[in-house]
Design a protein around this motif. Sequence first.
Motif, PDB file in Angstrom:
ATOM      1  N   SER A   1       0.833  -1.211   0.000  1.00  0.00           N
ATOM      2  CA  SER A   1       0.000   0.000   0.000  1.00  0.00           C
ATOM      3  C   SER A   1       0.868   1.262   0.000  1.00  0.00           C
ATOM      4  O   SER A   1       0.532   2.252  -0.659  1.00  0.00           O
TER       5      SER A   1
ATOM      6  N   LYS B   1       2.097   1.907  -3.498  1.00  0.00           N
ATOM      7  CA  LYS B   1       1.059   2.499  -4.358  1.00  0.00           C
ATOM      8  C   LYS B   1       0.898   3.991  -4.069  1.00  0.00           C
ATOM      9  O   LYS B   1       0.703   4.793  -4.985  1.00  0.00           O
TER      10      LYS B   1
ATOM     11  N   GLY C   1       6.299   0.420 -10.354  1.00  0.00           N
ATOM     12  CA  GLY C   1       4.917   0.889 -10.535  1.00  0.00           C
ATOM     13  C   GLY C   1       4.814   2.030 -11.530  1.00  0.00           C
ATOM     14  O   GLY C   1       3.801   2.177 -12.216  1.00  0.00           O
TER      15      GLY C   1
ATOM     16  N   GLY D   1      -0.689  -2.048 -15.484  1.00  0.00           N
ATOM     17  CA  GLY D   1      -1.529  -3.048 -14.797  1.00  0.00           C
ATOM     18  C   GLY D   1      -1.243  -3.151 -13.317  1.00  0.00           C
ATOM     19  O   GLY D   1      -0.629  -2.278 -12.716  1.00  0.00           O
ATOM     20  N   GLU D   2      -1.724  -4.259 -12.742  1.00  0.00           N
ATOM     21  CA  GLU D   2      -1.633  -4.457 -11.284  1.00  0.00           C
ATOM     22  C   GLU D   2      -0.188  -4.797 -10.873  1.00  0.00           C
ATOM     23  O   GLU D   2       0.375  -5.803 -11.295  1.00  0.00           O
TER      24      GLU D   2
ATOM     25  N   TRP E   1       1.099  -5.943  -8.148  1.00  0.00           N
ATOM     26  CA  TRP E   1       1.326  -7.191  -7.409  1.00  0.00           C
ATOM     27  C   TRP E   1       1.513  -8.389  -8.349  1.00  0.00           C
ATOM     28  O   TRP E   1       2.182  -9.362  -8.018  1.00  0.00           O
ATOM     29  N   ASP E   2       0.937  -8.326  -9.537  1.00  0.00           N
ATOM     30  CA  ASP E   2       1.108  -9.426 -10.505  1.00  0.00           C
ATOM     31  C   ASP E   2       2.585  -9.650 -10.824  1.00  0.00           C
ATOM     32  O   ASP E   2       3.009 -10.775 -11.087  1.00  0.00           O
TER      33      ASP E   2
ATOM     34  N   ASN F   1       2.302  -7.909   0.808  1.00  0.00           N
ATOM     35  CA  ASN F   1       0.948  -7.474   0.464  1.00  0.00           C
ATOM     36  C   ASN F   1       0.057  -7.739   1.679  1.00  0.00           C
ATOM     37  O   ASN F   1      -0.094  -8.894   2.097  1.00  0.00           O
TER      38      ASN F   1
END
Length: 394
Positions: free
Chosen positions: A76, A79, A111, A116-117, A119-120, A155
């Motif tokens: 978090s 992000k 990031g 996209g995401e 975490w992937d 995460n």
Amino acid sequence: MDFFKFHAPTQVIFGKDTEKQAGALCKAWGAHKVLIHFGGSSAKKSGLLDRICDSLREAGLEYVLLGGVVPNPRLSKIKEGVELCRKEGADFILAVGGGSVIDSSKGIGYGLVNEGELWDYYMGKKRPAGCAPIGAVLTIAAAGSEMSTSSVVTNEEGWLKRNLQSEYSFCKFAVMNPELTYTLPAYQTASGCTDIIVHSMERYFTAAETCQLDIIDRMSEQLMRDVMRNVKIALKEPQNYDARAEIMWCGTLSHNDTTGDRSFGDWSCHQLEHELSGIYDIAHGAGLAAVWGTWARYVYRDNLPRFVQFAVNVMGVPNNFRNPEATALEGIAALEDFFRSIGMPTSISEAGIELGEEQIKELAYKCSFNNTRTIGAVKKLTLADMENIYRLAR
Ligand code: NZQ
Ligand code: ZN
């Protein structure tokens, strides 16, 4: 020797007062606006953060601050950092801290340039295509992230701790002033030194059939002895520059593949530990000390000569030629004694975690990536082996 790769492109600036060069270095590496990323309170309290801001201003650079990275850094926060960089137009990330802050910075760097995401990428579903540039001002000798390809992130959704590795995330530069580590609490010094030793050990203990270069073995053995000697000094005299400097440089060399290509290493203890610190939020080095002895006794017969070599060359155990097993076991016990002598746990309960059967199963299941992989090189460990080790290490 098997084919190996070595690539360590980070510019290192090592010595007293080197943090004053942070601004000039960011500028030289192309920064226009810098995100200064840091942890809880230590960098503010010591005045380091002020000195870094001064240095950036002197270099004519704009900056924006984002603190609050916690040990075992969270997705978090990364992000939040990505959002802030986008909003402020920051194009360079300066990590002021230890492994957690540097890894969080790498996460922000990923990031910013990958779709996209995020975490992937940490889960291995996608490979990154780049990473925004990062520099580091190191404040703790431990994780080696200042010159490693790793970013280890937790995460909070599911408490999974995962490692994203790619050469894109190499720091452009690492400022390393051993004086910055004088303020470390004793436990963090000891935990950091444990991590450093284990980074070399993970590479030292390979599958029995892996060829080894003597030069790498000798460097690795010397590095481990050097850290064991100097951590004792640093714990007694936190402001001993020479001891702090030895430890700091060992921390980098131990994890930048100078002491062996990571791809041949064992890494079981790291994998087992990441689940512990991911769920229970303990210091990474302490978690390593808590499982190492149990792991070693579980696997030593699969590469006995190596454990004998470790016992004799690193721990100074007399070689009992008639009974190599006894020599190997004495070496393992000697390292556990060393861990205890610097205040590290040698079992999971000593690390403050009480495990029942349910927790053991959860840890092993996560560590085996839901029973889809084995770990380790000395001995390939299955889900059942992982459960056994957690159980025996309790
Ligand atoms: O947040 P602040 O207030 O700065 O306090 C930190 C934190 O509580 C404190 N600290 C750091 N420098 C200090 C200081 N306190 C006083 N004076 C100073 N100069 O120390 C505490 C621990 O900091 P952290 O950054 O978490 O330590 P470390 O460098 O051990 O990093 C641990 C993280 O790195 C990961 C670990 O799993 C863990 O998440 N690792 C990263 C690796 C990599 N990227 O290559 C490899 C490692 O194997 C490891 O997995
Ligand atoms: Zn480590």
